[in-house]
Every structure is written in C-alpha cells, then in structure tokens.
Motif scaffolding. Structure first.
Motif, PDB file in Angstrom:
ATOM      1  N   VAL A  28     -31.660 100.702   5.299  1.00  0.00           N
ATOM      2  CA  VAL A  28     -32.190 101.736   4.414  1.00  0.00           C
ATOM      3  C   VAL A  28     -32.916 102.804   5.221  1.00  0.00           C
ATOM      4  N   GLY A  31     -30.702 105.169   7.083  1.00  0.00           N
ATOM      5  CA  GLY A  31     -29.713 105.893   6.290  1.00  0.00           C
ATOM      6  C   GLY A  31     -28.324 105.277   6.379  1.00  0.00           C
ATOM      7  N   ARG A  33     -27.304 102.431   5.247  1.00  0.00           N
ATOM      8  CA  ARG A  33     -26.896 101.789   3.985  1.00  0.00           C
ATOM      9  C   ARG A  33     -26.162 102.792   3.094  1.00  0.00           C
ATOM     10  N   GLU A  34     -26.691 103.996   2.980  1.00  0.00           N
ATOM     11  CA  GLU A  34     -26.030 105.025   2.169  1.00  0.00           C
ATOM     12  C   GLU A  34     -24.684 105.403   2.766  1.00  0.00           C
ATOM     13  N   ARG A  35     -24.610 105.498   4.090  1.00  0.00           N
ATOM     14  CA  ARG A  35     -23.332 105.824   4.735  1.00  0.00           C
ATOM     15  C   ARG A  35     -22.303 104.724   4.484  1.00  0.00           C
ATOM     16  N   LYS A  37     -22.281 102.661   1.898  1.00  0.00           N
ATOM     17  CA  LYS A  37     -21.903 102.730   0.484  1.00  0.00           C
ATOM     18  C   LYS A  37     -20.879 103.833   0.252  1.00  0.00           C
ATOM     19  N   GLU A  38     -21.071 104.972   0.904  1.00  0.00           N
ATOM     20  CA  GLU A  38     -20.123 106.079   0.739  1.00  0.00           C
ATOM     21  C   GLU A  38     -18.768 105.716   1.347  1.00  0.00           C
ATOM     22  N   ARG A  41     -17.087 103.423  -1.101  1.00  0.00           N
ATOM     23  CA  ARG A  41     -16.556 104.188  -2.241  1.00  0.00           C
ATOM     24  C   ARG A  41     -15.235 104.855  -1.869  1.00  0.00           C
TER      25      ARG A  41
END
Length: 108
Positions: A28, A31, A33-35, A37-38, A41
């Motif tokens: 987290v 950053g 984790r967001e990468r 997740k993207e 997706r």
C-alpha cells in the motif's frame, strides 16, 4: 496434540499474520498494490473473464429470479466461479510481480 505443539501452531499463525500485514502495508505504502490491482483488471478484461462472469451473473439471476436474490446471495453464488475462471497465466504473472516486489524490499 500436546500443549507445546498447539502453542507452536498458534505462534506460527501469529507470525504469518504479522508478515501478511507487513507485506500488505508495504504494498500500500509504495503504491504497488494499486498497480497490481490495475494490472489484474486489465488482464481479466483482456482474457474475457469479466464478460464470462457477467454472463454467469445474468444466468444466476434468471434462474433464481430478480425478486428472489440479494446482492450478497449473488456474490456468494458467483465467487467460486469467478475464482475458477481466472487463467493460470494471470495468477502466475501477478505472483511473479509480487515476488519481484518483495525481493526489491530490503527490510522485509
């Protein structure tokens, strides 16, 4: 099972949970984790997973009837199917990215 064995298992569970929490915190904070997740997706859309799961949702709603199903029921019904439809290659790619991230972290 002896008390010492039980305690060793409990200690291991606590250490594992602490490690998971530390790794999640690092993901987290960085950053990553967001990468991830993207990336997930994108890969799921590319392989058609999203469309397959959407179709499965529609089938479940048709079978049970819109009036007879809640969102929680639908989630419970489709989650196993959703997990099983994720291609192995997508799982491997994500796992490799996580391993690379962890290897780059000197204080874990």
């Amino acid at each position: 099972m002896a008390d010492s064995e039980f305690q060793a298992i409990q200690d291991r569970k606590v250490r594992d949970e602490q490690m998971r929490n530390m790794i999640n915190r690092k993901l987290v904070e960085s950053g990553e984790r967001e990468r991830l997740k993207e990336l997930l997706r994108e890969r799921l859309i590319e392989c058609g997973w999203r469309d397959q799961l959407k179709a499965h949702c529609k089938d479940v709603v048709r079978q049970k009837g819109l009036e007879n199903i809640t969102v929680d029921d639908l989630v419970a019904e489709i989650t196993p199917k959703g997990r099983s439809l994720v291609p192995d290659q997508v799982k491997k790619e994500l796992l490799q990215r996580i391993r690379s991230f962890l290897a780059s972290q000197t204080n874990i």
